[in-house]
Design a protein around this motif. Structure first.
Motif, PDB file in Angstrom:
ATOM      1  N   UNK A   1       0.852  -1.194   0.000  1.00  0.00           N
ATOM      2  CA  UNK A   1       0.000   0.000   0.000  1.00  0.00           C
ATOM      3  C   UNK A   1       0.889   1.246   0.000  1.00  0.00           C
ATOM      4  N   UNK A   2       0.778   2.109  -1.025  1.00  0.00           N
ATOM      5  CA  UNK A   2       1.648   3.289  -1.096  1.00  0.00           C
ATOM      6  C   UNK A   2       1.601   4.122   0.181  1.00  0.00           C
ATOM      7  N   UNK A   3       2.728   4.687   0.520  1.00  0.00           N
ATOM      8  CA  UNK A   3       2.889   5.434   1.761  1.00  0.00           C
ATOM      9  C   UNK A   3       1.854   6.540   1.913  1.00  0.00           C
ATOM     10  N   UNK A   4       1.462   7.181   0.813  1.00  0.00           N
ATOM     11  CA  UNK A   4       0.531   8.305   0.906  1.00  0.00           C
ATOM     12  C   UNK A   4      -0.828   7.872   1.457  1.00  0.00           C
ATOM     13  N   UNK A   5      -1.260   6.642   1.157  1.00  0.00           N
ATOM     14  CA  UNK A   5      -2.506   6.144   1.747  1.00  0.00           C
ATOM     15  C   UNK A   5      -2.357   6.021   3.259  1.00  0.00           C
ATOM     16  N   UNK A   6      -1.241   5.493   3.713  1.00  0.00           N
ATOM     17  CA  UNK A   6      -0.990   5.394   5.151  1.00  0.00           C
ATOM     18  C   UNK A   6      -0.972   6.785   5.787  1.00  0.00           C
TER      19      UNK A   6
ATOM     20  N   UNK B   1       7.010   2.891  -0.855  1.00  0.00           N
ATOM     21  CA  UNK B   1       6.572   1.857   0.087  1.00  0.00           C
ATOM     22  C   UNK B   1       6.225   2.473   1.447  1.00  0.00           C
ATOM     23  N   UNK B   2       5.463   1.739   2.251  1.00  0.00           N
ATOM     24  CA  UNK B   2       5.088   2.263   3.571  1.00  0.00           C
ATOM     25  C   UNK B   2       6.277   2.694   4.420  1.00  0.00           C
ATOM     26  N   UNK B   3       7.421   2.057   4.236  1.00  0.00           N
ATOM     27  CA  UNK B   3       8.597   2.432   5.032  1.00  0.00           C
ATOM     28  C   UNK B   3       9.376   3.598   4.420  1.00  0.00           C
ATOM     29  N   UNK B   4       8.853   4.188   3.335  1.00  0.00           N
ATOM     30  CA  UNK B   4       9.489   5.340   2.713  1.00  0.00           C
ATOM     31  C   UNK B   4      10.433   5.019   1.578  1.00  0.00           C
ATOM     32  N   UNK B   5      10.578   3.753   1.232  1.00  0.00           N
ATOM     33  CA  UNK B   5      11.480   3.358   0.143  1.00  0.00           C
ATOM     34  C   UNK B   5      10.794   3.584  -1.205  1.00  0.00           C
TER      35      UNK B   5
END
Length: 830
Positions: free
Chosen positions: A131-136, A785-789
């Motif tokens: 799930x792309x980071x922006x959604x999180x 990625x959720x971790x910013x990668x």
């Protein structure tokens, strides 16, 4: 080998897919997917799947932006935005058009949506990694897609933005203010000079003499006729901004407050507050060297992260193409197949009219039409709001179209009539199937089906080139001035839609090339109604034409160099340095004013930072950018009343504090200035004297003296120190409607702004094979990625773009296989 034999050979070489339902996606070294499938549904399933992998958050925001559904996920701050968007389209009409599609065409939209949803299912199963980071960051999930969603990305951007520009209400305000200040005769004269119906001296895309369609000669001869009836400026100014239905039609009741905001806040800003878009060069066999034809497109949508355009290869179900396209439309707007190439730029044709409705004083939901009051169509829209109660409101529609503003106290309202209304999906399908064409006749048939005001371009293996100004254009009644609102009572109705044969078009022009920078398509073509965009003798396309006319033949490298050269060129200087020269020629050589002009005469009219010290190398850049605004004020400030002068005061140059958001263009005041200085030699008759009886030399000298004083006060007396700070090129994180499509930390800058395409794509035909190159910055993928990668292809084209480089793209199976980095197999029947 014949065309049919060549096509058979190409199809035979495509990877064999045993059964319907099997899809192969091959990604190249830059992350570009090539989709192989047997059926239309499966081909576009693979397309949608690839887009979701690369741009899921961007596409989710684009979907919500175009439908007015931002408040659902980002809260109450977006309610007003959602209202404006929902009042600007008719969802029932769009769905009706989708439902009327053939089975195969419907499969394009259904397959695309199914592919998006297939990837979303995988994301939902592994949100912590996929799930792309922006959604999180924003606390919501991607929503399943439908055919309607896929279509609305196209309709809401290409139709409701590029096909919807209109400033008739603002033009009426200006005219009323001019009449109030100067009287009827002089007010109309000034208006016609600032916003002319036609300037025969304006450069055209179709070479003069190559097309004799006389598209609008009768309309051009309108001259300065007053409208049938007119409300006062004060009445129009009362129209409430918050009731305006179209993002592109916000009332300018307070120009200083809203003029910049309407474009800037919605991501549509050119450097002077107005959107400016796209250039193109196509070179045919007559003028090409080392190739049969060359096409180089530079669509200027602005610069965004993730990239505005998306690259794709489609192979199967009658398609065999590669290219890129805005927001991953099903239709590839800039691309090629083995036999032809195509591209586009925005065309400023007038396909929208504003009608002034007379409301029933006893019932504001009725309007007068053909002698009787009729009920408006009404629908209720409800906006779901994150963290707050839903908001409901009404949307109104008359026989002319959607209401964009109303004033019940004055018993007037304004409705928007679009010539393309009801043809949006047909246009999308024409653009999509354009990629199947194999010759000019086939391609032209698809161009004829496009209802939007777009310039279409063509090149092929044999060295043929072509152009068509697409769109459905209304046949207006004599006396209907398209610059001003029309009477809605039935006396100024359109007579019909002009046939495509009357649209400007050319095949193998006498010039041997086609150049366009959103300039006038052909002679006898009425100007658009936007006060911020007129066709005039001063046009930035001249920077391209001057280079193209200077040589007999051009290689592909020459064409690339031409595009780079014009990207750094000052679009105004060529028109005014001769006037500065004339005004100072009588002065002594040691006169500071003559020395300053000599600096301009020695200038190549470009601005660079070759030593990368953060300052433009050319002192002339500083001087000229100081002089032009002074000259505009000297000429127009005493003639254009109050706030309206702001519309004509800008020279259009960006600054580090206001980075380039779109492209640099000759501004409306600058165009009118050139005509004023040319006087009796101007293309537009100068019946009002903006110079107030003074000579051009007198005004030029006065403004030059002020500019010199300004420059010296800031930089000192030594021209070696007259250096302006470099303006960066910024990739913003809003989308085309100003909605946030990435995190605030995802803004990217290049060192120096270039007046060039959002992307650039180059196609070279030599009669046997096709060679293609492109640059789509920052990169193919917007995934973080959720971790910013970030994806390895998140910004790997940014440096390429900054250095004016290109990457090669691949079309044939052999080329794709040789450059494949990963392969995905899908089966839609599992």
């Amino acid at each position: 080998m014949t065309r049919s034999a060549l096509s058979a050979a190409i199809l035979a070489a495509l990877p064999l897919i045993a059964d319907a339902g099997e899809i192969t996606i091959k990604r190249d070294t830059w992350g570009v997917p090539h989709v192989y499938a047997e059926t239309t549904h499966d081909l576009f399933y693979g397309y949608g799947y690839s887009v979701a992998q690369d741009r899921l958050y961007q596409m989710e925001i684009a979907k919500r932006s175009t439908q007015g559904r931002m408040a659902e996920v980002l809260g109450a701050d977006y309610i007003d935005y959602d209202k404006k968007i929902r009042t600007n389209y008719d969802p029932t009409s769009i769905q009706r058009q989708i439902d009327a599609l053939s089975t195969d065409d419907r499969a394009i939209l259904d397959g695309y949506a199914a592919g998006m949803n297939a990837w979303i299912e995988q994301v939902q199963a592994k949100p912590n990694s996929l799930l792309p980071k922006q959604f999180h960051d924003n606390g919501f999930q991607p929503e399943a897609w439908t055919a309607f969603d896929v279509a609305m990305i196209f309709v809401g951007s290409m139709g409701n933005r590029f096909g919807d520009y209109n400033t008739e209400i603002e033009n009426q305000q200006l005219l009323d203010a001019l009449i109030q200040e100067h009287g009827e005769t002089e007010g109309w004269a000034i208006f016609n000079q600032l916003n002319p119906l036609n300037d025969p001296s304006a450069p055209t895309t179709v070479p003069k003499g190559d097309w004799t369609g006389t598209f609008d000669k009768r309309h051009v001869e309108l001259a300065a006729r007053p409208p049938v009836s007119r409300k006062t400026e004060q009445d129009i100014a009362r129209l409430a901004i918050d009731q305006d239905g179209g993002v592109m039609n916000l009332s300018l009741a307070d120009a200083q407050r809203y003029n910049a905001r309407q474009f800037h806040d919605f991501g549509l800003t050119g450097v002077a507050g107005y959107p400016q878009t796209s250039n193109m060069i196509v070179v045919g066999k007559k003028k090409a060297k080392g190739a049969n034809s060359i096409l180089l497109n530079g669509p200027q949508f602005g610069w965004f992260n993730p990239a505005y355009t998306y690259s794709i290869g489609l192979h199967g179900a009658g398609f065999d193409l590669v290219g890129n396209t805005p927001f991953a439309y099903p239709g590839i707007l800039f691309g090629n197949n083995p036999e032809i190439a195509w591209g586009s730029t925005w065309g400023a044709g007038d396909v929208v009219d504003i009608y002034r409705e007379t409301l029933n004083p006893n019932n504001p939901e009725e309007y007068l039409f053909e002698g009787r009051y009729r009920p408006m169509e009404v629908r209720t829209e409800t906006i779901q709001v994150k963290g707050a109660d839903p908001v409901s409101f009404k949307v109104y529609k008359t026989v002319h179209g959607l209401l964009i503003s109303r004033d019940d106290a004055q018993q007037i309202a304004y409705a928007k009539k679009r010539a393309w209304q009801g043809r949006e999906i047909e246009t999308l399908m024409a653009w999509t199937h354009q990629g199947k064409a194999s010759n000019h006749q086939d391609w032209l048939q698809y161009a004829a089906r496009s209802a939007f005001n777009i310039n279409f371009y063509y090149a092929d293996q044999q060295g043929n080139i072509g152009y068509a100004f697409t769109g459905k254009y209304p046949e207006r009644k004599p006396g209907h001035d398209n610059r001003l609102p029309a009477s809605g009572e039935g006396d100024q109705e359109w007579l019909g839609i002009k046939p495509f044969a009357r649209n400007p078009q050319v095949y193998n022009p006498s010039s041997g090339y086609i150049a366009n920078w959103n300039n006038k398509p052909a002679d006898d073509f009425i100007a658009p109604d936007m006060f911020w965009y007129s066709w005039s003798e001063a046009d930035r396309v001249d920077t391209m034409k001057a280079i193209m006319d200077a040589k007999d033949r051009f290689t592909a490298d020459d064409v690339k160099q031409m595009m780079e050269d014009v990207s750094y060129a000052d679009v105004n200087a060529r028109y005014f340095i001769p006037f500065l020269d004339e005004a100072t020629r009588h002065l002594k050589a040691d006169d500071a004013r003559r020395q300053a002009v000599q600096l301009l005469l020695d200038w190549d009219m470009t601005s660079h930072d070759r030593d990368r010290d953060g300052q433009y190398d050319e002192a002339a850049t500083t001087l000229f950018q100081a002089w032009l605004p002074e000259m505009l004020a000297e000429t127009f400030k005493d003639d254009i009343p109050g706030r309206f002068f702001n519309w004509y005061a800008s020279a259009g140059y960006p600054s580090p504090q206001s980075p380039l958001r779109s492209s640099v263009n000759v501004q409306p005041g600058t165009k009118a200035l050139l005509q004023a200085l040319r006087g009796k030699d101007a293309g537009v008759e100068q019946t009002y004297d903006f110079l107030n009886g003074r000579s051009a030399n007198e005004l030029v000298l006065a403004s030059l003296e002020r500019a010199l004083k300004q420059v010296k006060a800031k930089h000192g007396d030594n021209p070696d120190n007259w250096k302006l700070p470099v303006v960066p090129m910024r990739f913003f994180t809003n989308n085309f409607l100003g909605m946030p499509q990435a995190g605030d930390d995802e803004v990217r800058d290049t060192h120096i702004a270039m007046n060039r395409g959002t992307e650039n794509n180059l196609v070279i035909f030599n009669g046997k094979r096709v060679e293609t190159h492109e640059v789509v910055a920052p990169g193919q993928s917007g995934f973080i990625a959720p971790d910013g990668t970030p994806s390895p292809h998140y910004e790997d084209q940014l440096k390429l773009f900054e250095d004016f480089g290109y990457k090669q793209t691949w079309l044939s199976p052999k080329e794709v296989d040789a450059n494949t980095q990963s392969v995905t197999h899908l089966n839609t029947e599992q």
